[in-house]
Design a protein around this motif. Structure first.
Motif, PDB file in Angstrom:
ATOM      1  N   TRP A 241      17.551  19.068   6.656  1.00  0.00           N
ATOM      2  CA  TRP A 241      18.052  20.150   7.521  1.00  0.00           C
ATOM      3  C   TRP A 241      16.959  20.664   8.446  1.00  0.00           C
ATOM      4  N   ALA A 242      15.733  20.792   7.909  1.00  0.00           N
ATOM      5  CA  ALA A 242      14.629  21.275   8.737  1.00  0.00           C
ATOM      6  C   ALA A 242      14.311  20.286   9.847  1.00  0.00           C
ATOM      7  N   LEU A 243      14.380  18.986   9.557  1.00  0.00           N
ATOM      8  CA  LEU A 243      14.126  17.985  10.583  1.00  0.00           C
ATOM      9  C   LEU A 243      15.208  17.996  11.653  1.00  0.00           C
ATOM     10  N   GLN A 244      16.452  18.180  11.250  1.00  0.00           N
ATOM     11  CA  GLN A 244      17.557  18.163  12.207  1.00  0.00           C
ATOM     12  C   GLN A 244      17.575  19.404  13.081  1.00  0.00           C
ATOM     13  N   SER A 245      17.356  20.570  12.471  1.00  0.00           N
ATOM     14  CA  SER A 245      17.451  21.824  13.214  1.00  0.00           C
ATOM     15  C   SER A 245      16.170  22.178  13.943  1.00  0.00           C
ATOM     16  N   GLY A 246      15.059  21.572  13.531  1.00  0.00           N
ATOM     17  CA  GLY A 246      13.787  21.877  14.170  1.00  0.00           C
ATOM     18  C   GLY A 246      13.109  23.111  13.626  1.00  0.00           C
ATOM     19  N   THR A 247      13.697  23.777  12.617  1.00  0.00           N
ATOM     20  CA  THR A 247      13.103  24.988  12.036  1.00  0.00           C
ATOM     21  C   THR A 247      12.147  24.577  10.920  1.00  0.00           C
ATOM     22  N   LEU A 248      10.965  24.152  11.321  1.00  0.00           N
ATOM     23  CA  LEU A 248       9.998  23.621  10.373  1.00  0.00           C
ATOM     24  C   LEU A 248       8.923  24.622   9.988  1.00  0.00           C
ATOM     25  N   ASP A 249       9.096  25.886  10.359  1.00  0.00           N
ATOM     26  CA  ASP A 249       8.043  26.863  10.082  1.00  0.00           C
ATOM     27  C   ASP A 249       7.761  26.990   8.593  1.00  0.00           C
ATOM     28  N   ALA A 250       8.812  26.935   7.779  1.00  0.00           N
ATOM     29  CA  ALA A 250       8.641  27.128   6.343  1.00  0.00           C
ATOM     30  C   ALA A 250       8.199  25.856   5.629  1.00  0.00           C
ATOM     31  N   SER A 251       8.301  24.697   6.304  1.00  0.00           N
ATOM     32  CA  SER A 251       7.950  23.439   5.634  1.00  0.00           C
ATOM     33  C   SER A 251       7.143  22.550   6.573  1.00  0.00           C
ATOM     34  N   ARG A 252       6.191  23.128   7.276  1.00  0.00           N
ATOM     35  CA  ARG A 252       5.409  22.371   8.253  1.00  0.00           C
ATOM     36  C   ARG A 252       4.328  21.531   7.574  1.00  0.00           C
ATOM     37  N   GLN A 253       3.923  21.932   6.376  1.00  0.00           N
ATOM     38  CA  GLN A 253       2.886  21.179   5.676  1.00  0.00           C
ATOM     39  C   GLN A 253       3.495  19.981   4.952  1.00  0.00           C
ATOM     40  N   VAL A 254       2.850  18.832   5.090  1.00  0.00           N
ATOM     41  CA  VAL A 254       3.288  17.604   4.433  1.00  0.00           C
ATOM     42  C   VAL A 254       2.147  17.126   3.544  1.00  0.00           C
TER      43      VAL A 254
ATOM     44  N   LYS B  23       0.868  -1.185   0.000  1.00  0.00           N
ATOM     45  CA  LYS B  23       0.000   0.000   0.000  1.00  0.00           C
ATOM     46  C   LYS B  23       0.904   1.233   0.000  1.00  0.00           C
ATOM     47  N   VAL B  24       1.089   1.828  -1.142  1.00  0.00           N
ATOM     48  CA  VAL B  24       2.049   2.911  -1.325  1.00  0.00           C
ATOM     49  C   VAL B  24       1.393   4.249  -0.987  1.00  0.00           C
ATOM     50  N   VAL B  25       2.107   5.046  -0.216  1.00  0.00           N
ATOM     51  CA  VAL B  25       1.659   6.390   0.166  1.00  0.00           C
ATOM     52  C   VAL B  25       2.799   7.367  -0.125  1.00  0.00           C
ATOM     53  N   LYS B  26       2.471   8.485  -0.720  1.00  0.00           N
ATOM     54  CA  LYS B  26       3.472   9.527  -0.978  1.00  0.00           C
ATOM     55  C   LYS B  26       3.417  10.543   0.148  1.00  0.00           C
ATOM     56  N   ALA B  27       4.577  10.859   0.741  1.00  0.00           N
ATOM     57  CA  ALA B  27       4.617  11.823   1.852  1.00  0.00           C
ATOM     58  C   ALA B  27       6.058  12.244   2.112  1.00  0.00           C
ATOM     59  N   PHE B  28       6.214  13.312   2.873  1.00  0.00           N
ATOM     60  CA  PHE B  28       7.498  13.792   3.409  1.00  0.00           C
ATOM     61  C   PHE B  28       8.466  14.335   2.351  1.00  0.00           C
ATOM     62  N   ASN B  29       8.080  14.363   1.082  1.00  0.00           N
ATOM     63  CA  ASN B  29       9.060  14.807   0.085  1.00  0.00           C
ATOM     64  C   ASN B  29       9.227  16.331   0.061  1.00  0.00           C
ATOM     65  N   THR B  30       8.352  17.073   0.750  1.00  0.00           N
ATOM     66  CA  THR B  30       8.479  18.535   0.800  1.00  0.00           C
ATOM     67  C   THR B  30       9.172  19.012   2.068  1.00  0.00           C
ATOM     68  N   VAL B  31       9.651  18.071   2.896  1.00  0.00           N
ATOM     69  CA  VAL B  31      10.364  18.417   4.128  1.00  0.00           C
ATOM     70  C   VAL B  31      11.838  18.102   3.929  1.00  0.00           C
ATOM     71  N   SER B  32      12.709  19.010   4.317  1.00  0.00           N
ATOM     72  CA  SER B  32      14.148  18.808   4.126  1.00  0.00           C
ATOM     73  C   SER B  32      14.772  18.158   5.353  1.00  0.00           C
TER      74      SER B  32
END
Length: 472
Positions: free
Chosen positions: A140-153, A129-138
């Protein structure tokens, strides 16, 4: 573990507070960053890798196994590898049957392959069951926690239960999942990260085109004409004077262009007598980029303020002021204060200050952090009512600046009007048409149309029938 047990494991809801194990195929930057974030959110994480020796960069609480062993431990498997390496999944098809495979890959260019990466993955492993997700999150954003610009998935998939499981993980990571529908939307989702300011292209190109046009126009008017006709060299006007003519001109034109598409839309709806027919594509695109046009206009207005503030310290202004003072002293003359000019000068400045203040207020309320804190009525009041008030004040500011200048033949050089006259064309058209549209004879039917009333319902039903028939 057989095929049936894999199905049960993939679809059975969690009956305890403990989160389900998540498997990640790939130990690259994004895989490690996502694994670390999942562990922080309370998920047990197991990595599937070609090498079972855990690299030093792998989160210490994660387990590293072979692909087959790791897949058997989790119902959700995140494929954190590139499309060209998907072939290793084919021998694992039986183990992956019934599993939820999350494709997070992107391409190097838009529409690089005939199908999306997620659809290609579904073809390789048809039982998953294939689902597409997380490709718009970097990573660097996950590591640094600065997800304001890429919070939408963005999430899409054909299996609703599998898609819901992935969206639950997205929420637990502090992100916002947006359901985009079936797996057919994967191609569009994969194109998102490759788009460079898609909503800014038209506003930027328009601004650059207008800037180039008015630069050469003002160059002819302020530099070339005096040099040819009067043998005076005013080439230094390029640095401040011409720039300070271009900025307010573009600010006013772009601000008016924010409200012009709304005027055109109202006219089209009145003409058609319905709101259930699409606007022309060019008008749709124009209306979608109004925010960007307004922000660019605010940038030009801010530059105009800065250029105006430095005007008194310019050498040319100092020279002209001192020359006038010395001339009056030598002639033993004193120019009396002209109250009319004083009123016009102060009114011109006051209108500009008030217009710029409302302009800045419009820019602030367009920020997501501010617009999300007000309701729709408050947002519409600021952007529409105060927006038109700002346009009125800025237009009045320009009109008072010009005064009766347009009546004097000397203001037309080579039959060219001053730039401020050109800047007033679109704003005046917008304000005049808007004033006409608020008359009750037009406002009432327009309001009824926007509430669903139709002048000719049969025509609308026939149009919908034709559209639906062509779609079939």
């Amino acid at each position: 573990m057989n095929k049936n047990s894999s199905n049960i494991m993939a679809l059975a809801p969690s009956t305890s507070n403990k989160r389900e194990t998540v498997c990640i195929f790939g130990t690259g930057d994004f895989g490690r960053a996502l694994g670390h974030k999942l562990i922080q959110s309370g998920y047990p994480v197991v990595f599937g890798s070609r090498s079972t020796q855990a690299p030093s960069l792998i989160p210490k609480d994660a387990e590293v196994l072979s692909h087959a062993e790791a897949a058997q431990k989790a119902a959700i498997i995140i494929i954190a590898i590139q499309r060209q390496h998907y072939n290793f999944l084919t021998p694992l098809a039986e183990i992956l049957h019934g599993k939820v495979l999350v494709d997070i890959s992107n391409n190097l260019k838009m529409n690089e392959y005939p199908e999306s990466n997620a659809e290609y993955l579904a073809q390789l492993v048809p039982g998953a069951k294939v689902v597409k997700a997380f490709n718009t999150v970097s990573a660097w954003a996950l590591q640094s926690g600065t997800l304001d610009a890429s919070r939408q998935v963005f999430v899409c998939g054909d299996n609703m239960q599998a898609k819901q499981m992935v969206m639950d993980i997205v929420r637990s990571l502090g992100l916002t999942p947006l359901d985009q529908g079936s797996l057919l939307a994967a191609r569009e989702i994969e194109n998102y990260p490759l788009q460079l300011f898609p909503m800014w292209k038209f506003p930027i190109f328009l601004s650059l085109g207008l800037t180039a046009f008015f630069f050469f126009y003002c160059l002819i008017y302020n530099v070339i004409y005096p040099y040819v006709q009067e043998n005076q060299d005013f080439s230094f006007f390029i640095a401040i004077t011409i720039a300070n003519q271009i900025c307010p001109t573009l600010a006013l034109i772009l601000l008016a262009s924010v409200y012009l598409p709304g005027i055109l839309a109202a006219i089209i709806q009145l003409y058609r007598g319905t709101k259930y027919r699409r606007f022309p594509d060019w008008l749709d695109k124009w209306m979608l980029c109004r925010k960007q046009l307004g922000l660019i206009a605010l940038a030009f207005a801010s530059l105009h303020v800065l250029y105006t503030l430095v005007t008194p310290i310019r050498s040319f202004i100092k020279w002209r002021t001192s020359s006038q003072t010395i001339s009056q002293a030598l002639n033993n003359e004193t120019e009396p204060l002209d109250n009319t000019n004083a009123w016009l000068g102060d009114s011109y400045l006051a209108l500009g200050i008030l217009g710029f203040f409302l302009f800045v207020l419009l820019g602030i309320t367009s920020l997501p952090s501010v617009s999300n804190s007000v309701n729709w009525r408050e947002f519409r009041f600021v952007q529409s009512k105060l927006g038109y008030l700002s346009l009125i004040l800025c237009t009045a500011h320009t009109l008072v600046y010009g005064g009766k200048w347009f009546l004097y033949p000397s203001s037309y050089r080579w039959y060219l009007p001053h730039a401020y006259m050109l800047a007033l064309i679109i704003p005046c058209i917008v304000l005049v048409v808007k004033f006409v549209l608020i008359f009750p004879c037009l406002d009432k039917p327009l309001t009824r149309i926007r509430q669903g009333w139709e002048r000719n319902p049969q025509h609308s039903e026939q149009s919908n029938y034709i559209i639906n028939k062509s779609a079939v």
